[in-house]
Scaffold this active site. Structure first.
Site, PDB file in Angstrom:
ATOM      1  N   HIS A  35     -22.763  -3.614  15.404  1.00  0.00           N
ATOM      2  CA  HIS A  35     -23.021  -4.861  16.136  1.00  0.00           C
ATOM      3  C   HIS A  35     -24.222  -4.651  17.063  1.00  0.00           C
ATOM      4  O   HIS A  35     -24.342  -3.597  17.699  1.00  0.00           O
ATOM      5  CB  HIS A  35     -21.824  -5.233  17.022  1.00  0.00           C
ATOM      6  CG  HIS A  35     -20.624  -5.751  16.274  1.00  0.00           C
ATOM      7  ND1 HIS A  35     -20.573  -5.908  14.910  1.00  0.00           N
ATOM      8  CD2 HIS A  35     -19.415  -6.176  16.746  1.00  0.00           C
ATOM      9  CE1 HIS A  35     -19.390  -6.398  14.565  1.00  0.00           C
ATOM     10  NE2 HIS A  35     -18.672  -6.558  15.654  1.00  0.00           N
ATOM     11  N   CYS A  91     -14.588  -5.769  19.869  1.00  0.00           N
ATOM     12  CA  CYS A  91     -15.703  -4.867  19.568  1.00  0.00           C
ATOM     13  C   CYS A  91     -16.976  -5.205  20.340  1.00  0.00           C
ATOM     14  O   CYS A  91     -17.650  -4.320  20.870  1.00  0.00           O
ATOM     15  CB  CYS A  91     -15.977  -4.866  18.069  1.00  0.00           C
ATOM     16  SG  CYS A  91     -15.793  -6.469  17.292  1.00  0.00           S
ATOM     17  N   ARG A  93     -22.529 -14.075  13.380  1.00  0.00           N
ATOM     18  CA  ARG A  93     -22.282 -13.142  12.275  1.00  0.00           C
ATOM     19  C   ARG A  93     -23.569 -12.988  11.479  1.00  0.00           C
ATOM     20  O   ARG A  93     -24.229 -13.991  11.159  1.00  0.00           O
ATOM     21  CB  ARG A  93     -21.171 -13.705  11.381  1.00  0.00           C
ATOM     22  CG  ARG A  93     -20.659 -12.747  10.355  1.00  0.00           C
ATOM     23  CD  ARG A  93     -19.811 -11.642  10.905  1.00  0.00           C
ATOM     24  NE  ARG A  93     -18.505 -12.095  11.348  1.00  0.00           N
ATOM     25  CZ  ARG A  93     -17.687 -11.357  12.104  1.00  0.00           C
ATOM     26  NH1 ARG A  93     -18.053 -10.156  12.522  1.00  0.00           N
ATOM     27  NH2 ARG A  93     -16.509 -11.822  12.467  1.00  0.00           N
ATOM     28  N   SER A 137       0.816  -1.231   0.000  1.00  0.00           N
ATOM     29  CA  SER A 137       0.000   0.000   0.000  1.00  0.00           C
ATOM     30  C   SER A 137       0.840   1.267   0.000  1.00  0.00           C
ATOM     31  O   SER A 137       0.289   2.372   0.135  1.00  0.00           O
ATOM     32  CB  SER A 137      -0.900   0.026   1.242  1.00  0.00           C
ATOM     33  OG  SER A 137      -1.737  -1.080   1.274  1.00  0.00           O
TER      34      SER A 137
HETATM   35  N1  LIG Z   1     -13.254  -4.430  12.432  1.00  0.00           N
HETATM   36  C1  LIG Z   1     -13.593  -4.414  13.716  1.00  0.00           C
HETATM   37  O1  LIG Z   1     -14.767  -4.272  14.109  1.00  0.00           O
HETATM   38  C2  LIG Z   1     -12.539  -4.570  14.744  1.00  0.00           C
HETATM   39  C3  LIG Z   1     -12.882  -4.356  16.048  1.00  0.00           C
HETATM   40  C4  LIG Z   1     -11.929  -4.497  17.037  1.00  0.00           C
HETATM   41  C5  LIG Z   1     -10.654  -4.834  16.667  1.00  0.00           C
HETATM   42  N2  LIG Z   1     -10.323  -5.035  15.379  1.00  0.00           N
HETATM   43  C6  LIG Z   1      -8.949  -5.387  15.059  1.00  0.00           C
HETATM   44  O2  LIG Z   1      -8.319  -4.331  14.345  1.00  0.00           O
HETATM   45  C7  LIG Z   1      -7.345  -4.887  13.460  1.00  0.00           C
HETATM   46  C8  LIG Z   1      -7.596  -4.393  12.044  1.00  0.00           C
HETATM   47  O3  LIG Z   1      -8.905  -4.763  11.630  1.00  0.00           O
HETATM   48  P1  LIG Z   1      -9.569  -4.183  10.306  1.00  0.00           P
HETATM   49  O4  LIG Z   1     -10.987  -4.574  10.388  1.00  0.00           O
HETATM   50  O5  LIG Z   1      -9.245  -2.744  10.106  1.00  0.00           O
HETATM   51  O6  LIG Z   1      -8.798  -5.041   9.163  1.00  0.00           O
HETATM   52  P2  LIG Z   1      -8.606  -4.705   7.625  1.00  0.00           P
HETATM   53  O7  LIG Z   1      -9.701  -3.825   7.129  1.00  0.00           O
HETATM   54  O8  LIG Z   1      -8.390  -6.001   6.960  1.00  0.00           O
HETATM   55  O9  LIG Z   1      -7.235  -3.846   7.552  1.00  0.00           O
HETATM   56  C9  LIG Z   1      -6.000  -4.375   7.964  1.00  0.00           C
HETATM   57  C10 LIG Z   1      -4.946  -3.283   7.954  1.00  0.00           C
HETATM   58  O10 LIG Z   1      -3.720  -3.817   8.476  1.00  0.00           O
HETATM   59  C11 LIG Z   1      -2.681  -3.643   7.515  1.00  0.00           C
HETATM   60  N3  LIG Z   1      -1.749  -4.758   7.604  1.00  0.00           N
HETATM   61  C12 LIG Z   1      -2.064  -6.074   7.653  1.00  0.00           C
HETATM   62  N4  LIG Z   1      -0.925  -6.833   7.726  1.00  0.00           N
HETATM   63  C13 LIG Z   1       0.101  -5.937   7.718  1.00  0.00           C
HETATM   64  C14 LIG Z   1       1.515  -6.084   7.764  1.00  0.00           C
HETATM   65  N5  LIG Z   1       2.106  -7.271   7.831  1.00  0.00           N
HETATM   66  N6  LIG Z   1       2.274  -4.960   7.740  1.00  0.00           N
HETATM   67  C15 LIG Z   1       1.698  -3.751   7.655  1.00  0.00           C
HETATM   68  N7  LIG Z   1       0.356  -3.541   7.613  1.00  0.00           N
HETATM   69  C16 LIG Z   1      -0.421  -4.646   7.641  1.00  0.00           C
HETATM   70  C17 LIG Z   1      -3.388  -3.575   6.178  1.00  0.00           C
HETATM   71  O11 LIG Z   1      -2.566  -2.935   5.252  1.00  0.00           O
HETATM   72  P3  LIG Z   1      -2.720  -3.257   3.669  1.00  0.00           P
HETATM   73  O12 LIG Z   1      -3.963  -2.569   3.197  1.00  0.00           O
HETATM   74  O13 LIG Z   1      -1.471  -2.664   3.100  1.00  0.00           O
HETATM   75  O14 LIG Z   1      -2.804  -4.739   3.549  1.00  0.00           O
HETATM   76  C18 LIG Z   1      -4.623  -2.750   6.554  1.00  0.00           C
HETATM   77  O15 LIG Z   1      -4.280  -1.392   6.643  1.00  0.00           O
HETATM   78  C19 LIG Z   1      -7.430  -6.386  13.667  1.00  0.00           C
HETATM   79  O16 LIG Z   1      -6.500  -6.760  14.647  1.00  0.00           O
HETATM   80  C20 LIG Z   1      -8.817  -6.599  14.181  1.00  0.00           C
HETATM   81  O17 LIG Z   1      -8.944  -7.782  14.925  1.00  0.00           O
HETATM   82  C21 LIG Z   1     -11.234  -4.902  14.389  1.00  0.00           C
END
Ligand SMILES: NC(=O)c1ccc[n+]([C@@H]2O[C@H](COP(=O)([O-])OP(=O)(O)OC[C@H]3O[C@@H](n4cnc5c(N)ncnc54)[C@H](OP(=O)(O)O)[C@@H]3O)[C@@H](O)[C@H]2O)c1
Length: 340
Positions: A243, A130, A236, A40
């Protein structure tokens, strides 16, 4: 003088919301760095009326940065959060990696703000799951009044809780149902999510529960009170964002439904919408983009001695993740770092 703030995972669902909320709440920043994976590099993300170019987390130097809001998943967090912490940058992490470690504070600012003091143990603070975050905001003021013994919760969790791929799968699969030859097989989810519900989030554990259900049990104990018993069923549902939870609470002392409604009306972070008429309650589509956790359908449970039922809805990308992380950053700033 403001803070130098890093958002790691800035191209993801949670990271983008973190940038929005930092701007919306006018968090005192001097500089913001947006990080993601190498693929990215250079991708543009919005921060208020500015545009930031995404940098590579792998080569980023955290020296001189005050705090880093991480939303990159557990495995990247394991690699990069200790590097940031060692460079003196306080990590606020959204993954589940550190939540259960006893020396890492797990914080919902409306519930256990004093836990912030323990940030210095490892320069890392954990953000809860969450579904736990929105539930404990509702439980805490009721617990303070009537002592909660047991909680039975069923969740209705949106696909955005499973990241960008979760949103894409619901969208593509739903469209594919109407276009012959464009059917989309389950990949992110275990079964078809379009027009369906799936009683399975995260991996199965030996006792038949799932890790998502276990998280609600363990995190509620760590954040609110170790004495509270919780049993959860996490499901889900084909909703993009927001949620919902049906929560049944058993108290030690009697708590009248009208008093519970008044307590919740006064509680921080909560908005009560509870009219006993058609539409007099909140559904997920109405909570998207909001900061509040909405409570509806407050009513006595007459099948047990001191029981109450309620319906709890919140934007999972906000209170369940990005908003809570920014609130922790505000707490850290106000109580500890004291800049800005
Ligand atoms: N969604 C929710 O409701 C929620 C709630 C609580 C906690 N979380 C937690 O928050 C985190 C992110 O969730 P999300 O929903 O935002 O996921 P997501 O939409 O899939 O986004 C993941 C992000 O992490 C980056 N990333 C992944 N692997 C990486 C690496 N090796 N090095 C650098 N950047 C990396 C991705 O970058 P690229 O685009 O470059 O791949 C992207 O910016 C997770 O741990 C999840 O469990 C999510």
């Amino acid at each position: 003088m403001g803070y130098r703030v890093v958002v790691a995972g800035a191209t993801g669902n949670v990271g983008r919301e973190m940038l929005n909320i930092l701007a919306e709440r006018q968090f005192p920043v001097d500089e913001v760095a947006a990080l993601a994976s190498r693929k990215s590099l250079g991708t543009e993300v919005s921060f208020g009326d500015k545009t930031l170019k995404t940098q590579d987390l792998d080569t980023f130097d955290f020296t001189g940065w005050d705090m880093a809001l991480f939303a990159v998943g557990s495995s990247a967090t394991k690699t990069y959060a200790p590097k940031a912490a060692a460079a003196g940058c306080v990590v606020i992490d959204n993954s589940s990696l550190y939540r259960y470690e006893p020396d890492i504070p797990l914080i919902v600012p409306e519930v256990n703000p004093d836990a912030i003091e323990a940030y210095s143990n490892r320069n890392i603070i954990a953000n809860p799951n969450c579904s736990t975050a929105q539930m404990v905001v509702a439980l805490k003021p009721l617990h303070d009044r009537a002592r909660i013994k047991r909680v039975v919760v069923s969740t209705y969790q949106s696909v955005s809780g499973a990241g960008k791929e979760g949103i894409d799968e619901l969208w593509d699969q739903t469209k594919g149902m109407y276009v012959p030859g464009q059917e989309v097989e389950p990949s992110k989810f275990q079964k078809q999510i379009a027009f369906n519900v799936i009683p399975h989030i995260d991996v199965f554990l030996d006792d038949g529960s799932t890790k998502e259900e276990w998280k609600m049990v363990a995190e509620t104990k760590k954040i609110v009170d170790t004495s509270i018993k919780v049993t959860a069923t996490c499901v889900r549902v084909p909703v993009f964002v927001g949620h919902s939870e049906a929560i049944n609470i058993e108290f030690e002392d009697f708590l009248d439904e009208d008093e519970a409604r008044d307590i919740l009306r006064e509680a921080p972070g909560i908005m009560v919408v509870d009219k006993r008429e058609d539409g007099g309650y909140v559904t997920p589509v109405e909570c998207v983009g909001d900061f509040a956790t909405f409570i509806s359908r407050i009513r006595q449970d007459s099948t047990i001695e001191n029981g109450l039922n309620l319906w709890c809805v919140s934007d999972n990308l906000r209170k369940g993740a990005a908003l809570n992380a920014v609130q922790i950053a505000e707490l850290l700033g106000n109580r500890v770092l004291k800049k800005g």
